[in-house]
Structure formats: C-alpha cells, structure tokens
Motif scaffolding. Structure first.
Motif, PDB file in Angstrom:
ATOM      1  N   SER A   9     -49.737  25.894 -17.483  1.00  0.00           N
ATOM      2  CA  SER A   9     -49.145  27.153 -17.381  1.00  0.00           C
ATOM      3  C   SER A   9     -48.326  27.275 -15.894  1.00  0.00           C
ATOM      4  CB  SER A   9     -50.281  28.176 -17.249  1.00  0.00           C
ATOM      5  OG  SER A   9     -50.779  28.348 -18.550  1.00  0.00           O
ATOM      6  N   PRO A  37     -39.689  24.549 -18.140  1.00  0.00           N
ATOM      7  CA  PRO A  37     -40.076  25.774 -18.769  1.00  0.00           C
ATOM      8  C   PRO A  37     -39.729  25.883 -20.160  1.00  0.00           C
ATOM      9  CG  PRO A  37     -39.145  26.314 -16.670  1.00  0.00           C
ATOM     10  CD  PRO A  37     -38.793  24.819 -16.814  1.00  0.00           C
ATOM     11  N   GLY A  71     -38.409  27.152 -23.258  1.00  0.00           N
ATOM     12  CA  GLY A  71     -37.184  28.336 -23.399  1.00  0.00           C
ATOM     13  C   GLY A  71     -36.335  27.975 -22.735  1.00  0.00           C
ATOM     14  N   SER A  72     -36.168  26.967 -21.682  1.00  0.00           N
ATOM     15  CA  SER A  72     -35.209  26.591 -20.641  1.00  0.00           C
ATOM     16  C   SER A  72     -34.755  25.198 -20.712  1.00  0.00           C
ATOM     17  CB  SER A  72     -35.340  27.028 -19.451  1.00  0.00           C
ATOM     18  OG  SER A  72     -34.512  26.695 -18.506  1.00  0.00           O
ATOM     19  N   ARG A  98     -41.191  31.707 -14.145  1.00  0.00           N
ATOM     20  CA  ARG A  98     -42.088  33.097 -14.174  1.00  0.00           C
ATOM     21  C   ARG A  98     -43.662  32.481 -14.646  1.00  0.00           C
ATOM     22  NH1 ARG A  98     -37.475  33.578 -17.262  1.00  0.00           N
ATOM     23  NH2 ARG A  98     -36.278  35.278 -16.747  1.00  0.00           N
ATOM     24  N   GLY A 120     -47.443  32.815 -15.389  1.00  0.00           N
ATOM     25  CA  GLY A 120     -47.879  32.935 -16.554  1.00  0.00           C
ATOM     26  C   GLY A 120     -47.223  32.568 -17.869  1.00  0.00           C
ATOM     27  N   GLY A 121     -46.111  31.931 -17.528  1.00  0.00           N
ATOM     28  CA  GLY A 121     -45.136  31.176 -18.625  1.00  0.00           C
ATOM     29  C   GLY A 121     -45.717  29.763 -18.818  1.00  0.00           C
ATOM     30  N   PHE A 122     -45.162  29.005 -19.735  1.00  0.00           N
ATOM     31  CA  PHE A 122     -45.542  27.590 -20.060  1.00  0.00           C
ATOM     32  C   PHE A 122     -44.768  26.785 -19.839  1.00  0.00           C
ATOM     33  CE2 PHE A 122     -47.510  24.702 -23.267  1.00  0.00           C
ATOM     34  CZ  PHE A 122     -48.712  24.556 -22.993  1.00  0.00           C
ATOM     35  N   ALA A 123     -44.941  25.695 -19.457  1.00  0.00           N
ATOM     36  CA  ALA A 123     -43.886  24.453 -19.394  1.00  0.00           C
ATOM     37  C   ALA A 123     -44.717  22.944 -19.592  1.00  0.00           C
ATOM     38  CB  ALA A 123     -43.674  24.573 -17.627  1.00  0.00           C
TER      39      ALA A 123
END
Length: 389
Positions: free
Chosen positions: A83, A260, A262-263, A298, A300-303
């Motif tokens: 995270s 990340p 989605g990127s 961001r 709280g996001g996942f990577a």
C-alpha cells in the motif's frame, strides 16, 4: 530309420545315416551356405536401418545461431506489492477546549506551512474574557504607579524628619505588592489569550493536507478525533509486503522502483526502514520505501515494487533463448557432436539486458539463441556463433 541332425548357424540339416558320404558332404555345404546367407541378410537390414535414421545424403543440416554468454554482473532483485501511504501521517485535531467551528480554511490537496490556521472555532466568550483581564492589568498598573509615586515623595521627606524609616519600609512594601499584582494580572491575561489562540486549529508542520472531516457549524472538542490528516513535507512511501526469506536480504538504502496500480509511470525510491518483525500468519514483513511526492501517488492506493538487493554474476541470455514447458524453463545447447541437447535452467532477474540464468548452465556452453522451438533433442545442426559487438 536313423537320422543325424546337425545345427549349422540358424539352420538345421537332417542327414540320413544311410546316405553316401559324398552326398552327405554336399548337404552340409548347402546348409552352411544357407546360414551364411541368412547372416548377410540380417547385417544388410541392420545397416539399412542405420542409414534410414541418418539424414539423406542430399539433405541440408539446419544452421542455428548460438551464443556463449559467459558471466555477466546482474542485479539481484526482490518483487513485492503493498500500500501507498504518507511517510509521516499527521492527524490534526482540537488542542483547546473546543466549541463550534466557524471557518474551515483549507481543502484536501492544499499545501500548508507550519503553524498555518486550518480552521477556527467560535470564540466570542473567550474574547470578552480577554478584554476583562486586560482591564484588570491596567487597574493593577495604575495601583503600582500610585504606590511608586507615594514611595518617591516619602523618600524626599525622610531627610527632613517628616517621614520615619518605618514609613519608608511600609510604602516600599506597598509598591512591591502593587507591582506583583500587575504581574499576576498580566500572566492571567497571557493565559487567556493562549487558551483563545488554541481555538485555532493549526498545522503542526509544513506539508500536504490529505483529508478533512470537519465543516463550519460542527461542534468539536478535545479528544474528539482528527479533523485533518497531513503528510509532513508531502513525503510518501510504499509499505511493501516482502516474504520472510527476501526480507533478510534487504537493507535501508536499497534502491527500488515503485509502480502504482493503474499507472505506467515508475517512481524511483529508496528503502528507509526494514521491519524488525515478521507477521506470524503471512510470514511477511514490511519494507518501507520512501518516494518523492507526485499526484499519481495517492495514500491508500496499491502499488508494485522492484527492489534491488545487490548484484552477482550469472549468464545473461536473450529472452528468445529461454523456452518453457510444464517441466519448467530450459534452453537448447549444441554439444561437441553438433547435436541439440536440452538443458533445464532456473531463471532469475529479467530486464532489458536479457534473462539472468541462476542455475543450469555455466556460461561456457553454446546456447541456441532463437528458433529453439523448431528443434528437437539429438537433432544434427550446424552452429553459427553470434558475435557480440
């Protein structure tokens, strides 16, 4: 009748005892010739089978490109997921006695400086208290001024005998008490101003506002929970979940690449803390990777992360040279008889430079670089060494 049976090779010849010796010799010669003929036919069939297995005399032997990879220095990497979070997550709440929120001055995503007001609490009562205490300070100062004047006049008269030394001592004590009352009133005023000032909800340090959970008109009080969350200096991190075995190879300062979800953008980071404990349920620990601020990161996001844990030597092959099947990864090498030979390998780091092979070959072999899918073990080929510039 009596017969004599003689075995000659694989043929059995039955000879009558009453046959003449001349005829008997003739029959034996015929049997021996038949045996020799059978042996010759068997040898011819065997030789013909060997010729059938070999390529026809006019057939072309395929040419394959081979590479002797040797040993190259390759990075040892660890992959992990986890995270995203603020490196230092600061909750900001009510410090004073609380009240009704009158203004909220920032929004999530705003950058603020240390001490900047984020929200204010209604303070009409506290303001009047400040004014009252300020007036008391003025009263005390007036009393102290009067006491000082009386003391000065008494000292001027003491030399003429109109004022005794005892009167001087009394007036001095009165002046000192008045001055002390001034100090007490001033301290009370300062205390009330500090309490009133604590009704302002301020940023404890410079950074980025992450969340806001307060609105004008809301009643807040001390201990009522965080009204804002901030990232100090805007610094972010990835809390990478790393397997227990890999965790032992990591050290603070190891470089990492964070992507990340989605990127497609990758961010360079560096491990700043390796967890001293391992979760007994998942058998994983946390490696905290510091990354600079970016809008794509961001909390709280996942990577996903690729961590460089060191370097070592291993053969480096092009991706086209490594094949796989249900048994695992393998390569084809050309042996000393120019025949194709399968060699099972273990694949390590895969990068733009190629595929690192951690076991299975030493690097001195002639490895087929391409078209290996069209070859079969034992096949005769003509190797052509690839020259690396």
């Amino acid at each position: 009748m009596n017969y004599e049976t003689q075995l000659l090779g694989d043929s059995a010849v039955v000879i009558d005892e009453h046959v003449s010796p001349r005829r008997r010799n003739r029959l034996m010669l015929i049997g021996g010739g038949a045996a020799v003929l059978l042996v010759a036919v068997a040898a011819w069939i065997s030789m013909r089978g060997d010729k059938a297995a070999a390529p026809p005399p006019g057939a072309q032997v395929p040419v394959v490109t081979v590479l002797r990879p040797g040993q190259s220095t390759v990075a040892r990497t660890v992959t992990a997921t986890g995270s995203l979070a603020a490196r230092v997550d600061m909750p900001v709440g009510v410090v004073g006695e609380g009240g009704m929120v009158s203004q909220v001055l920032v929004q999530p995503g705003d950058w603020v400086r240390a001490g900047q007001v984020l929200a204010t609490v209604e303070r009409s009562v506290q303001t009047e208290q400040v004014r009252s205490l300020a007036a008391q300070v003025e009263v005390a100062r007036a009393d102290a001024k009067l006491a000082q004047a009386q003391l000065d006049r008494a000292k001027a008269l003491v030399g003429r005998g109109f004022i005794s030394a005892a009167d001087i001592d009394q007036r001095t004590a009165t002046r000192d008490a008045a001055q002390a009352r001034v100090n007490v009133a001033a301290a009370q005023l300062a205390e009330q101003r500090a309490r009133t000032g604590r009704l302002d909800i301020r940023a404890p340090a410079a950074g980025l506002v992450l969340t806001r959970s307060v609105e004008p008109g809301q009643i807040v009080q001390a201990g009522g929970g965080a009204l804002f969350r901030m990232a100090r200096d805007g610094e972010m991190e990835m809390q990478a979940q790393v397997a227990e075995g890999d965790l032992a190879t990591l050290r603070p300062g190891n470089g990492a690449t964070v992507t990340p979800v989605g990127s497609k953008t990758q961010f360079a980071g560096r491990i700043w803390q390796v967890s001293p404990v391992v979760d007994p349920q998942t058998r994983q620990g946390i490696a905290r990777i510091a990354v600079p601020y970016n809008a794509a990161i961001r909390p709280g996001g996942f990577a996903a992360a690729t961590i460089t844990s060191g370097s070592g030597s291993a053969p480096l092959l092009p991706e086209s040279a490594v094949q796989s099947d249900p048994k695992g990864s393998y390569v084809y090498i050309i042996n000393g008889r120019n025949q194709v030979e399968r060699r099972d390998v273990t694949v390590g780091q895969v990068s733009d430079a190629g595929v690192a092979v951690t076991s299975g070959i030493s690097g001195a072999e002639s490895v087929v670089t391409s078209a290996a899918a069209f070859l079969t073990p034992g096949q005769k080929v003509k190797p052509e060494l690839l020259k690396i510039r």
